[in-house]
Design a protein around this motif. Structure first.
Motif, short mmCIF file in Angstrom:
data_model
loop_
_atom_site.label_atom_id
_atom_site.label_comp_id
_atom_site.label_asym_id
_atom_site.label_seq_id
_atom_site.Cartn_x
_atom_site.Cartn_y
_atom_site.Cartn_z
N GLY A 84 0.78 -1.23 0.00
CA GLY A 84 0.00 0.00 0.00
C GLY A 84 0.81 1.28 0.00
N GLY A 85 2.12 1.17 0.09
CA GLY A 85 2.92 2.37 0.06
C GLY A 85 2.92 3.01 -1.32
N GLY A 86 3.47 4.21 -1.40
CA GLY A 86 3.53 4.91 -2.67
C GLY A 86 3.94 6.35 -2.48
N ARG A 142 -3.37 4.06 2.35
CA ARG A 142 -3.79 3.00 3.26
C ARG A 142 -2.82 1.85 3.15
N LEU A 143 -2.09 1.61 4.22
CA LEU A 143 -1.15 0.49 4.27
C LEU A 143 -1.86 -0.73 4.83
N SER A 144 -1.45 -1.88 4.35
CA SER A 144 -1.98 -3.12 4.91
C SER A 144 -0.83 -4.02 5.33
N CYS A 145 -1.12 -4.88 6.28
CA CYS A 145 -0.15 -5.86 6.77
C CYS A 145 -0.87 -7.19 6.90
N ALA A 146 -0.52 -8.13 6.06
CA ALA A 146 -1.13 -9.46 6.11
C ALA A 146 -0.23 -10.36 6.94
N VAL A 147 -0.85 -11.11 7.84
CA VAL A 147 -0.11 -11.98 8.75
C VAL A 147 -0.39 -13.44 8.40
N PHE A 148 0.69 -14.19 8.24
CA PHE A 148 0.58 -15.61 7.91
C PHE A 148 1.29 -16.43 8.97
N LEU A 159 -4.08 -6.24 9.03
CA LEU A 159 -4.04 -4.99 9.77
C LEU A 159 -3.92 -3.85 8.76
N TRP A 160 -4.66 -2.76 8.99
CA TRP A 160 -4.58 -1.61 8.09
C TRP A 160 -4.15 -0.36 8.86
N LEU A 161 -3.43 0.48 8.18
CA LEU A 161 -3.07 1.78 8.72
C LEU A 161 -3.54 2.83 7.71
N GLN A 162 -4.62 3.51 8.04
CA GLN A 162 -5.13 4.58 7.20
C GLN A 162 -4.40 5.87 7.55
N MET A 163 -3.75 6.46 6.57
CA MET A 163 -2.94 7.66 6.80
C MET A 163 -3.55 8.82 6.02
N ASN A 164 -4.03 9.81 6.73
CA ASN A 164 -4.63 10.99 6.12
C ASN A 164 -3.78 12.22 6.43
#
Length: 129
Positions: free
Chosen positions: A8-10, A19-25, A78-83
């Motif tokens: 989700g970076g850019g 909006r960054l996401s973090c998928a956990v496995f 997990l999501w990190l919404q950055m505004n």
């Protein structure tokens, strides 16, 4: 083996959102503390937000009111919404996982990188003025 994968970076203009996401496995326990950290070149890794398995969140002053954590336990994400992003938010962003949920209870612990067992590879966020 636990694996965390961020995305989700850019690159965005100041004032924009990401909006960054973090998928956990591979994490099989129900209790945890998950944190988001960032690191700019030449700087120390900074803890900016954390969430525990009960959904309680904590934020660093530098992002409070602008960033929001959320999670979907069913999707192990997990999501990190950055505004309202600022140029000083430019950094590599990492999610991290600890199997000790109590470290989320105090800023002095959830902001310490060594409290976490597992890390993602990071995703770059660049904010231009």
């Amino acid at each position: 083996q636990v694996q965390l994968v961020e995305s989700g970076g850019g690159s965005v203009q100041a004032g924009g959102s990401l909006r960054l996401s973090c998928a956990v496995f591979g994490y099989t326990y129900s209790s945890y503390c998950m944190g988001w950290f960032r690191q700019a070149p030449g700087e120390e890794r900074e803890g900016i937000a954390a969430i525990d398995s009960d959904g309680r969140t904590s934020y660093a002053d530098s992002v409070k009111g602008r960033f929001t954590l959320s999670q979907d336990n069913a999707k192990n994400t997990l999501w990190l919404q950055m505004n309202s992003l600022k140029p000083e938010d430019t950094a590599m962003y990492y999610c991290a996982l600890s199997n000790r949920p109590y470290i989320c209870m105090a800023r002095v612990t959830w902001t310490r990188p060594y409290e976490y067992n597992d890390w993602g590879q990071g995703t770059q966020v660049t904010v231009s003025s």
